[in-house]
Design a protein around this motif. Structure first.
Motif, short mmCIF file in Angstrom:
data_model
loop_
_atom_site.label_atom_id
_atom_site.label_comp_id
_atom_site.label_asym_id
_atom_site.label_seq_id
_atom_site.Cartn_x
_atom_site.Cartn_y
_atom_site.Cartn_z
N ASN A 33 0.83 -1.20 0.00
CA ASN A 33 0.00 0.00 0.00
C ASN A 33 0.87 1.26 0.00
O ASN A 33 1.07 1.90 1.02
CB ASN A 33 -0.95 0.01 1.18
CG ASN A 33 -1.99 1.11 1.06
OD1 ASN A 33 -1.96 1.90 0.13
ND2 ASN A 33 -2.88 1.18 2.01
N ARG A 34 1.37 1.57 -1.18
CA ARG A 34 2.10 2.83 -1.39
C ARG A 34 1.78 3.28 -2.81
O ARG A 34 1.58 2.46 -3.71
CB ARG A 34 3.59 2.66 -1.18
CG ARG A 34 4.21 1.76 -2.20
CD ARG A 34 5.74 1.69 -2.08
NE ARG A 34 6.22 0.92 -3.20
CZ ARG A 34 6.94 -0.19 -3.10
NH1 ARG A 34 7.30 -0.64 -1.92
NH2 ARG A 34 7.33 -0.83 -4.17
N ILE A 35 1.72 4.61 -2.98
CA ILE A 35 1.32 5.12 -4.29
C ILE A 35 1.82 6.55 -4.47
O ILE A 35 1.71 7.36 -3.56
CB ILE A 35 -0.22 5.05 -4.44
CG1 ILE A 35 -0.66 5.36 -5.86
CG2 ILE A 35 -0.92 5.93 -3.43
CD1 ILE A 35 -2.10 4.97 -6.15
N PRO A 36 2.38 6.85 -5.62
CA PRO A 36 2.63 8.25 -5.99
C PRO A 36 1.69 8.67 -7.13
O PRO A 36 1.32 7.85 -7.97
CB PRO A 36 4.08 8.23 -6.48
CG PRO A 36 4.23 6.87 -7.10
CD PRO A 36 3.28 5.95 -6.34
N THR B 161 -0.44 6.57 0.84
CA THR B 161 -1.08 5.25 0.86
C THR B 161 -2.50 5.42 0.35
O THR B 161 -3.02 6.53 0.29
CB THR B 161 -1.09 4.65 2.28
OG1 THR B 161 -1.76 5.57 3.16
CG2 THR B 161 0.33 4.42 2.78
N ALA B 162 -3.11 4.30 -0.03
CA ALA B 162 -4.42 4.40 -0.67
C ALA B 162 -5.43 3.42 -0.08
O ALA B 162 -5.07 2.35 0.40
CB ALA B 162 -4.27 4.13 -2.17
N THR B 163 -6.68 3.83 -0.16
CA THR B 163 -7.80 2.97 0.15
C THR B 163 -8.68 2.92 -1.09
O THR B 163 -8.99 3.96 -1.68
CB THR B 163 -8.62 3.52 1.34
OG1 THR B 163 -7.75 3.71 2.45
CG2 THR B 163 -9.73 2.57 1.72
N ILE C 107 -13.14 3.99 -6.50
CA ILE C 107 -12.69 5.32 -6.10
C ILE C 107 -11.49 5.08 -5.19
O ILE C 107 -11.59 4.35 -4.20
CB ILE C 107 -13.78 6.13 -5.38
CG1 ILE C 107 -14.96 6.37 -6.33
CG2 ILE C 107 -13.21 7.45 -4.87
CD1 ILE C 107 -16.16 7.03 -5.69
N VAL C 108 -10.39 5.66 -5.57
CA VAL C 108 -9.15 5.49 -4.81
C VAL C 108 -8.91 6.77 -4.03
O VAL C 108 -8.81 7.85 -4.62
CB VAL C 108 -7.96 5.19 -5.75
CG1 VAL C 108 -6.68 5.00 -4.94
CG2 VAL C 108 -8.25 3.97 -6.61
N VAL C 109 -8.85 6.65 -2.71
CA VAL C 109 -8.55 7.79 -1.85
C VAL C 109 -7.10 7.64 -1.38
O VAL C 109 -6.74 6.62 -0.78
CB VAL C 109 -9.51 7.88 -0.65
CG1 VAL C 109 -9.10 9.00 0.30
CG2 VAL C 109 -10.95 8.08 -1.13
N VAL C 110 -6.30 8.64 -1.70
CA VAL C 110 -4.89 8.62 -1.33
C VAL C 110 -4.70 9.54 -0.13
O VAL C 110 -5.07 10.72 -0.18
CB VAL C 110 -4.00 9.08 -2.50
CG1 VAL C 110 -2.53 9.13 -2.09
CG2 VAL C 110 -4.20 8.17 -3.71
#
Length: 178
Positions: A71-74, A92-94, A119-122
């Motif tokens: 769970n890591r995202i740029p 990180t994202a949900t 829907i991705v919430v960062v």
């Protein structure tokens, strides 16, 4: 010279809202790294440390598979018009699906788009800017609507079937969340 900030400022939010494209990167612990361009009116700044984007049906579901494992995202924006700038949000994202209660709360933030699947919430823990002086200038002409036209006639049931047929596993065979 690049600068780092702990939150999304008003100036940063204004820059994000002016851009027509952003890029998302993810990777599992092993296997392929995925970098994906995102367009249309699919991103919202929720507050100083959160952004959300409406993830549309495409040719794969790598982001969801990678986020289940690591769970890591740029997210990255480049100024293709005007003053040079590169902006990256790290966090990180949900991932929320139509079956989740949060979906109903977040979906009204976006225009109705066929094939909306997540829907991705960062949650942002680092905001970084860099010069962008080597990024070429491009003139924006219009959004492409081929994706919408390919999803509209299918309807929700056929789109969901497409997800189950084509998006259950990533390129590396990892399970996705659909």
């Amino acid at each position: 010279m690049g600068k780092q900030y702990p939150t999304i400022s008003a100036d940063t939010q204004a820059f994000i809202e002016q851009q027509h494209i952003f890029f998302v990167g993810t990777a599992a612990a092993d296997g392929r790294v995925k970098i994906s361009p995102k367009g249309q009116d699919t991103l919202r700044v929720l507050d100083a440390n959160r952004v959300a984007w409406l993830n549309l049906t495409g040719s794969g579901n790598e982001t969801a598979a990678h986020l289940l494992e690591v769970n890591r995202i740029p997210l990255m924006w480049c100024a293709f018009e005007g003053k040079p700038n590169i902006l990256r949000l790290y966090g990180t994202a949900t991932v929320y699906h139509p079956r989740d209660a949060e979906w109903a709360e977040l979906l009204p933030l976006f225009p109705p788009l066929p094939g909306s699947r997540q829907i991705v919430v960062v949650t942002v823990d680092l905001v970084q800017t860099s010069c962008g002086m080597a990024v070429p200038s491009f003139d924006y002409r219009a959004e492409r609507d081929e994706l919408n036209h390919s999803m509209e006639p299918r309807g929700p049931k056929q789109v969901a079937q497409y997800w189950h047929n084509c998006h259950v596993r990533s390129l590396d065979g990892k399970l996705t969340s659909i």
